[in-house]
Write a protein that holds these residues in place. Structure first.
Motif, PDB file in Angstrom:
ATOM      1  N   PRO A  75       0.824  -1.219   0.000  1.00 45.33           N
ATOM      2  CA  PRO A  75       0.000   0.000   0.000  1.00 45.33           C
ATOM      3  C   PRO A  75       0.856   1.266   0.000  1.00 45.33           C
ATOM      4  O   PRO A  75       1.871   1.343   0.693  1.00 45.33           O
ATOM      5  N   GLU A  76       0.448   2.236  -0.804  1.00 45.88           N
ATOM      6  CA  GLU A  76       1.152   3.533  -0.894  1.00 45.88           C
ATOM      7  C   GLU A  76       0.685   4.437   0.244  1.00 45.88           C
ATOM      8  O   GLU A  76      -0.424   4.967   0.198  1.00 45.88           O
ATOM      9  N   ASN A  77       1.534   4.612   1.243  1.00 43.47           N
ATOM     10  CA  ASN A  77       1.092   5.379   2.414  1.00 43.47           C
ATOM     11  C   ASN A  77       2.106   6.409   2.890  1.00 43.47           C
ATOM     12  O   ASN A  77       2.144   6.761   4.067  1.00 43.47           O
ATOM     13  N   GLU A  78       2.903   6.920   1.950  1.00 40.56           N
ATOM     14  CA  GLU A  78       3.860   7.959   2.327  1.00 40.56           C
ATOM     15  C   GLU A  78       3.148   9.220   2.828  1.00 40.56           C
ATOM     16  O   GLU A  78       3.581   9.850   3.798  1.00 40.56           O
ATOM     17  N   LEU A  79       2.053   9.586   2.172  1.00 42.58           N
ATOM     18  CA  LEU A  79       1.309  10.771   2.625  1.00 42.58           C
ATOM     19  C   LEU A  79       0.681  10.536   3.992  1.00 42.58           C
ATOM     20  O   LEU A  79       0.667  11.428   4.845  1.00 42.58           O
ATOM     21  N   ALA A  80       0.166   9.327   4.205  1.00 43.40           N
ATOM     22  CA  ALA A  80      -0.414   8.992   5.509  1.00 43.40           C
ATOM     23  C   ALA A  80       0.643   9.087   6.605  1.00 43.40           C
ATOM     24  O   ALA A  80       0.397   9.653   7.685  1.00 43.40           O
ATOM     25  N   GLU A  81       1.820   8.562   6.328  1.00 47.29           N
ATOM     26  CA  GLU A  81       2.902   8.603   7.325  1.00 47.29           C
ATOM     27  C   GLU A  81       3.328  10.034   7.616  1.00 47.29           C
ATOM     28  O   GLU A  81       3.667  10.372   8.760  1.00 47.29           O
ATOM     29  N   SER A  82       3.299  10.895   6.597  1.00 51.68           N
ATOM     30  CA  SER A  82       3.703  12.289   6.816  1.00 51.68           C
ATOM     31  C   SER A  82       2.749  13.010   7.759  1.00 51.68           C
ATOM     32  O   SER A  82       3.120  14.002   8.391  1.00 51.68           O
ATOM     33  N   LEU A  83       1.519  12.497   7.862  1.00 52.78           N
ATOM     34  CA  LEU A  83       0.531  13.077   8.778  1.00 52.78           C
ATOM     35  C   LEU A  83       0.563  12.420  10.153  1.00 52.78           C
ATOM     36  O   LEU A  83      -0.201  12.802  11.040  1.00 52.78           O
ATOM     37  N   GLY A  84       1.406  11.400  10.316  1.00 54.43           N
ATOM     38  CA  GLY A  84       1.475  10.700  11.597  1.00 54.43           C
ATOM     39  C   GLY A  84       0.430   9.619  11.748  1.00 54.43           C
ATOM     40  O   GLY A  84       0.142   9.174  12.874  1.00 54.43           O
ATOM     41  N   VAL A  85      -0.153   9.148  10.631  1.00 49.24           N
ATOM     42  CA  VAL A  85      -1.146   8.074  10.689  1.00 49.24           C
ATOM     43  C   VAL A  85      -0.472   6.768  11.106  1.00 49.24           C
ATOM     44  O   VAL A  85       0.559   6.383  10.556  1.00 49.24           O
ATOM     45  N   ALA A  86      -1.057   6.075  12.086  1.00 48.91           N
ATOM     46  CA  ALA A  86      -0.510   4.793  12.544  1.00 48.91           C
ATOM     47  C   ALA A  86      -0.808   3.707  11.515  1.00 48.91           C
ATOM     48  O   ALA A  86      -1.938   3.604  11.024  1.00 48.91           O
ATOM     49  N   LEU A  87       0.207   2.906  11.181  1.00 47.95           N
ATOM     50  CA  LEU A  87       0.058   1.834  10.205  1.00 47.95           C
ATOM     51  C   LEU A  87       0.047   0.476  10.894  1.00 47.95           C
ATOM     52  O   LEU A  87       0.692   0.282  11.929  1.00 47.95           O
ATOM     53  N   ASP A  88      -0.680  -0.447  10.298  1.00 50.42           N
ATOM     54  CA  ASP A  88      -0.744  -1.830  10.780  1.00 50.42           C
ATOM     55  C   ASP A  88       0.385  -2.605  10.114  1.00 50.42           C
ATOM     56  O   ASP A  88       0.434  -2.685   8.884  1.00 50.42           O
ATOM     57  N   PRO A  89       1.315  -3.190  10.878  1.00 48.87           N
ATOM     58  CA  PRO A  89       2.431  -3.930  10.251  1.00 48.87           C
ATOM     59  C   PRO A  89       1.973  -5.140   9.452  1.00 48.87           C
ATOM     60  O   PRO A  89       2.704  -5.622   8.594  1.00 48.87           O
ATOM     61  N   ARG A  90       0.753  -5.616   9.698  1.00 44.83           N
ATOM     62  CA  ARG A  90       0.261  -6.777   8.963  1.00 44.83           C
ATOM     63  C   ARG A  90      -0.284  -6.389   7.595  1.00 44.83           C
ATOM     64  O   ARG A  90      -0.034  -7.080   6.607  1.00 44.83           O
ATOM     65  N   THR A  91      -1.021  -5.306   7.502  1.00 45.88           N
ATOM     66  CA  THR A  91      -1.596  -4.881   6.222  1.00 45.88           C
ATOM     67  C   THR A  91      -0.704  -3.896   5.488  1.00 45.88           C
ATOM     68  O   THR A  91      -0.852  -3.717   4.278  1.00 45.88           O
ATOM     69  N   LYS A  92       0.211  -3.234   6.203  1.00 43.23           N
ATOM     70  CA  LYS A  92       1.027  -2.130   5.690  1.00 43.23           C
ATOM     71  C   LYS A  92       0.177  -0.901   5.369  1.00 43.23           C
ATOM     72  O   LYS A  92       0.649   0.050   4.748  1.00 43.23           O
ATOM     73  N   GLY A  93      -1.098  -0.934   5.776  1.00 46.61           N
ATOM     74  CA  GLY A  93      -1.992   0.198   5.591  1.00 46.61           C
ATOM     75  C   GLY A  93      -2.372   0.800   6.932  1.00 46.61           C
ATOM     76  O   GLY A  93      -1.987   0.297   7.997  1.00 46.61           O
ATOM     77  N   PRO A  94      -3.149   1.897   6.920  1.00 45.62           N
ATOM     78  CA  PRO A  94      -3.518   2.558   8.177  1.00 45.62           C
ATOM     79  C   PRO A  94      -4.383   1.686   9.084  1.00 45.62           C
ATOM     80  O   PRO A  94      -5.173   0.863   8.609  1.00 45.62           O
ATOM     81  N   ILE A  95      -4.228   1.878  10.374  1.00 46.71           N
ATOM     82  CA  ILE A  95      -5.166   1.323  11.356  1.00 46.71           C
ATOM     83  C   ILE A  95      -6.402   2.223  11.315  1.00 46.71           C
ATOM     84  O   ILE A  95      -6.290   3.454  11.372  1.00 46.71           O
ATOM     85  N   CYS A  96      -7.579   1.622  11.170  1.00 53.83           N
ATOM     86  CA  CYS A  96      -8.781   2.435  11.026  1.00 53.83           C
ATOM     87  C   CYS A  96      -9.926   1.846  11.832  1.00 53.83           C
ATOM     88  O   CYS A  96      -9.856   0.725  12.333  1.00 53.83           O
ATOM     89  N   ASN A  97     -10.998   2.628  11.951  1.00 56.61           N
ATOM     90  CA  ASN A  97     -12.215   2.135  12.584  1.00 56.61           C
ATOM     91  C   ASN A  97     -13.245   1.778  11.503  1.00 56.61           C
ATOM     92  O   ASN A  97     -12.944   1.830  10.306  1.00 56.61           O
ATOM     93  N   ALA A  98     -14.456   1.440  11.894  1.00 57.32           N
ATOM     94  CA  ALA A  98     -15.462   0.982  10.937  1.00 57.32           C
ATOM     95  C   ALA A  98     -15.885   2.085   9.964  1.00 57.32           C
ATOM     96  O   ALA A  98     -16.422   1.794   8.884  1.00 57.32           O
ATOM     97  N   ALA A  99     -15.651   3.344  10.321  1.00 58.91           N
ATOM     98  CA  ALA A  99     -15.916   4.457   9.411  1.00 58.91           C
ATOM     99  C   ALA A  99     -14.752   4.689   8.457  1.00 58.91           C
ATOM    100  O   ALA A  99     -14.782   5.624   7.654  1.00 58.91           O
ATOM    101  N   LEU A 100     -13.729   3.842   8.556  1.00 58.74           N
ATOM    102  CA  LEU A 100     -12.495   3.921   7.767  1.00 58.74           C
ATOM    103  C   LEU A 100     -11.697   5.193   8.068  1.00 58.74           C
ATOM    104  O   LEU A 100     -10.922   5.675   7.235  1.00 58.74           O
TER     105      LEU A 100
END
Length: 415
Positions: free
Chosen positions: A259-284
């Motif tokens: 997953p392309e998440n360089e922009l997410a990381e620049s905002l301090g978004v926490a990533l899941d090491p299993r999915t390599k994508g953001p940790i999110c809730n049911a509202a995404l």
């Protein structure tokens, strides 16, 4: 400074769905895409099989994308193409985004963001193949781009490393165009692609699949001349005495997506090491308030139908986003799960939740059980589960008395 309600970054199927959903929810919406045309990777996926869930018919990738592009255009949603996002800053009122295109530098403010940036392919260097850097080593997506969009044949005789779906589809595509596919080599003991692609792309064209084997070296100076393949053990280590040199002019890589998440990381978004994508809730919504993620940027999906579904959810929630106090609990899993999305549940949101998961290994008859404080509240039986095949599950958590101290867990019981 330009002002809008929702900014969607990415113009593929997830981004198009998110922008359409946000617009339908009444939000002023702007979509930003770095390529000249909308549609994402679907533009080069000329095989059919898209849309079976969403439209109940088999479409090619361009046909699938065209339906959303047509709706997007008819809705009059603004899009900035050939535009690159260079910076995003969190502000008291939302976000300020800096982008660059042929007109210069643009600054845009928005209340919420949807990250629909998709994913990228792993390269030869990321899987540590030894040797020189000759021409003739392509990712499967690059080879697909050459053939389907540029009308150029990248190979006459090739080896494919990895049994991911794009690699399997390209094995068939290259064969149909007259190339010789010497074999598909997979380091794991089981294929990584969907079962239907194993049969339709390999078995139907007599293309051999070699499991527990990988490419360990490439040969050639200006152009690839051969690859070395080797059997591997259960720890993915080469087995002595099994090396074999195969003459070919190209190596096609289908060794996974990130997953392309360089922009997410620049905002301090926490990533899941299993999915390599953001940790999110049911509202995404991610760990950063007002930032939503969807599609393959969130986790790599099997079907574009589910990519669009997540875009629709993220766009709707982004349009309706207002700052509020979160009351979240984690969705815990046992070791039989490779991952589960969403990873968290906000008790202030609608608790009718769509959950996606993959199993850690191949399982035959098994049951997925949901427990609230160790008490079983939901179960679903499966005849089999495979890591390459993502599963979709709908659970209405509003039926349970959840609190901020609740332990909510997902378990797999193998029969």
């Amino acid at each position: 400074m330009k002002q809008t309600d929702v900014i969607v970054i990415g113009g593929g199927p997830a981004g198009l769905s998110a922008a359409l959903a946000a617009h339908r929810a009444g939000a002023q919406t702007l979509l930003i895409e770095r390529e000249p045309r909308l549609g994402g990777i679907l533009k080069q996926c000329i095989h059919d099989g898209f849309g079976l869930v969403r439209f109940s018919e088999a479409l090619t990738g361009p046909e699938y994308a065209d339906r959303d592009i047509k709706s997007f255009t008819e809705a009059g949603i603004e899009a900035l193409t050939t535009t690159f996002v260079s910076r995003i800053k969190k502000t008291a009122d939302g976000f300020t985004l800096t982008a660059v295109n042929e007109t210069g530098v643009i600054t845009i403010a928005a209340r919420s963001l949807v990250l629909a940036t998709g994913c990228r392919e792993r390269t030869a260097r990321q899987v540590f193949i030894h040797g020189t850097r000759p021409a003739g080593i392509f990712t499967a997506g690059t080879a697909q781009h050459y053939i389907n969009l540029l009308g150029q044949m990248p190979t006459k005789k090739c080896v494919i490393l990895g049994s991911g779906d794009i690699g399997l589809i390209m094995a068939r595509r290259l064969t149909l165009e007259g190339a010789t596919v010497l074999g598909v080599y997979e380091a794991k003991p089981t294929p990584s692609g969907l079962t239907r692609n194993i049969y339709q792309c390999l078995h139907d064209f007599d293309i051999p699949l070699h499991l527990s084997k990988t490419v360990t070296r490439v040969y050639g100076e200006e152009r690839l001349t051969a690859v070395e393949v080797c059997a591997v053990d259960e720890n993915m280590q080469p087995i002595s005495g099994t090396r074999e040199k195969i003459a070919c002019d190209s190596l096609i890589l289908s060794v996974g997506l990130i997953p392309e998440n360089e922009l997410a990381e620049s905002l301090g978004v926490a990533l899941d090491p299993r999915t390599k994508g953001p940790i999110c809730n049911a509202a995404l919504m991610t760990s950063v308030d007002g930032v939503f993620s969807c599609g393959n940027a969130l986790h790599v999906n099997d079907l574009v139908d589910f990519v669009s579904e997540s875009g629709d959810l993220a766009g709707t929630f982004a349009a309706n986003y207002r700052p509020k106090q979160r009351s979240e609990i984690a969705l815990k899993t046992d070791t039989n799960f490779a991952y589960l999305v969403p990873q968290r549940l906000d008790l202030n949101d609608d608790l009718k939740t769509i959950v996606f998961f993959r199993s850690q290994q191949i399982l035959k008859k098994c049951v997925v059980i949901v427990k609230v404080d160790e008490q079983e509240v939901f179960r679903k039986s499966y005849s089999h589960l495979r890591p390459p095949e993502m599963e979709r599950l709908e659970v209405d958590f509003s039926n349970f008395n959840l609190t901020s101290n609740t332990i909510l867990s997902f378990e797999m019981e193998v029969n």
